[in-house]
Design a protein around this motif. Structure first.
Motif, PDB file in Angstrom:
ATOM      1  N   VAL A 138       3.388  -2.371  -5.935  1.00 53.10           N
ATOM      2  CA  VAL A 138       2.442  -1.028  -5.487  1.00 53.10           C
ATOM      3  C   VAL A 138       2.477  -0.510  -7.067  1.00 53.10           C
ATOM      4  O   VAL A 138       1.387   0.485  -7.443  1.00 53.10           O
ATOM      5  CB  VAL A 138       2.218  -0.345  -4.549  1.00 53.10           C
ATOM      6  N   PRO A 152       5.043   4.628  -1.213  1.00 53.05           N
ATOM      7  CA  PRO A 152       4.908   3.300  -1.180  1.00 53.05           C
ATOM      8  C   PRO A 152       5.511   3.072   0.352  1.00 53.05           C
ATOM      9  O   PRO A 152       6.732   3.982   0.987  1.00 53.05           O
ATOM     10  CB  PRO A 152       6.091   2.622  -2.219  1.00 53.05           C
ATOM     11  N   ARG A 164      -5.042   4.126  -2.392  1.00 50.44           N
ATOM     12  CA  ARG A 164      -3.584   3.732  -2.489  1.00 50.44           C
ATOM     13  C   ARG A 164      -3.375   2.984  -1.414  1.00 50.44           C
ATOM     14  O   ARG A 164      -2.300   1.997  -0.835  1.00 50.44           O
ATOM     15  CB  ARG A 164      -2.678   4.858  -2.862  1.00 50.44           C
ATOM     16  N   MET A 219      -5.286  -0.026  -8.759  1.00 52.03           N
ATOM     17  CA  MET A 219      -5.430   0.388  -6.692  1.00 52.03           C
ATOM     18  C   MET A 219      -6.799   1.592  -7.015  1.00 52.03           C
ATOM     19  O   MET A 219      -6.884   2.303  -8.077  1.00 52.03           O
ATOM     20  CB  MET A 219      -3.875   1.124  -6.347  1.00 52.03           C
ATOM     21  N   ASP A 252       0.894  -1.273  -0.462  1.00 48.88           N
ATOM     22  CA  ASP A 252       0.146   0.407   0.224  1.00 48.88           C
ATOM     23  C   ASP A 252       1.326   1.096   0.118  1.00 48.88           C
ATOM     24  O   ASP A 252       1.721   1.272   0.097  1.00 48.88           O
ATOM     25  CB  ASP A 252      -0.592   0.232   1.442  1.00 48.88           C
ATOM     26  N   TYR A 253      -0.402   2.743   0.147  1.00 40.59           N
ATOM     27  CA  TYR A 253       0.664   4.022   0.295  1.00 40.59           C
ATOM     28  C   TYR A 253       0.736   4.561   0.870  1.00 40.59           C
ATOM     29  O   TYR A 253      -0.536   4.271   1.910  1.00 40.59           O
ATOM     30  CB  TYR A 253       0.017   4.680  -1.143  1.00 40.59           C
TER      31      TYR A 253
END
Length: 324
Positions: A272, A237, A285, A281, A209-210
């Motif tokens: 990601v 990220p 994010r 996504m 994920d971010y």
């Protein structure tokens, strides 16, 4: 029907060995433009003979730094398939997880893939096939998910295979600590073994994920004026995802459990970025589009099928197919 199913199993293995198969330039999300919205129907993921080869495909060619879509220690799944053959009944599969599983698309795609190869069991009492269910909660870590009530519900289902899809919430933040996560994961496995002593556990790693990073700067507007504090947020990220995936892999290795390392398979630190570039996504994010979850679910289902009737030639693949 039996020979056709065996042929499909072989196609799965061939597809895994040839991840560089050409992918349309429009990307995975464009090819699955019909998969939209959060409300997903199970029939959206039912494979037919006509599209089975397209579904049994490795990651999109646009993805970088990918690895083969294989389960680590697939031999640990052998008792699941041998039990299915020996007892002459449906294989009971239960997937537990966080919001990625709660979105429905992910488990529905896993379910469809497995039932395409081993048949659909309408109930746990069926003579063969796969009975698939899932339990999930948004924002859950594995420690918070396993309440006494849920453990009782899991035990009541008496699953043969339990898929544990957690990790995103454990590591979403720079405060992630491996020692804390390890303690929680090991405790959860101990609780689940007590509730389901005959079950086999398949661990999965988070997709990545971010993080939203807060940045403070000071700007002076005009000569002689005081500087003004400006707060901005940037997305990057999450570096903790790799550490979380590694920890899950370590625990699986120590306890000789099978693990599907989605994080590494989809590109590791590039995972990601791969998802974002292919429009898989959502804007936050953290979560994925239906097409993104479909891709992940199909890959997991494909990896389980390959473990069950690919290189290990599980007897259940040839002998335990439900009549159509």
């Amino acid at each position: 029907m039996r020979y056709w199913t065996i042929a499909l199993c072989l196609l799965a293995v061939f597809a895994l060995m040839d991840r560089m198969q050409a992918e349309p330039e429009t990307g995975y999300a464009a090819r699955h433009a019909g998969v939209q919205g959060d409300e997903v129907r199970e029939r959206d993921f039912t494979l037919t003979a006509a599209d089975s080869l397209a579904a049994l495909r490795a990651l999109p060619a646009s993805f970088s730094n990918t690895q083969a879509n294989l389960i680590t220690r697939p031999e640990a799944l052998r008792p699941v398939f041998e039990r299915m053959e020996r007892e002459g009944r449906a294989l009971r599969v239960l997937q537990l997880g966080d919001s990625h599983v709660a979105a429905k698309t992910f488990p529905y795609a896993v379910k469809a893939q497995m039932q395409e190869f081993w048949g659909k069991a309408d109930s746990d009492s069926a003579a063969c096939g796969v009975s698939f269910d899932y339990m999930a909660r948004n924002g859950a870590t594995i420690a918070k998910f396993l309440t006494a009530e849920r453990l009782a519900a899991i035990s009541e289902r008496n699953p043969d295979l339990i898929i544990l899809s957690f990790g995103t919430n454990e590591c979403h933040g720079m405060g992630y600590r491996e020692e804390v996560h390890r303690a929680e994961l090991e405790a959860a496995l101990e609780q689940l073994r007590a509730a389901c002593p005959t079950a086999v556990f398949l661990l999965t790693t988070p997709p990545g994920d971010y993080l939203s990073v807060r940045r403070v700067t000071y700007r002076r507007q005009g000569k002689g004026r005081k500087r003004r504090r400006v707060v901005s947020y940037q997305s990057r990220p999450n570096p903790m995802s790799s550490r979380c995936a590694a920890l899950i892999g370590q625990v699986a290795a120590e306890q000789q459990l099978p693990v599907w390392d989605l994080h590494t398979i989809a590109g590791g630190e590039e995972a990601v970025r791969n998802y974002v570039a292919d429009q898989l996504m959502k804007a936050d994010r953290i979560h994925f589009t239906p097409a993104g979850y479909e891709l992940q679910g199909r890959l997991l289902g494909e990896a389980i099928v390959a473990a069950g009737c690919g290189e290990y030639k599980m007897p259940a693949c040839a002998d335990n197919i439900c009549p159509q």
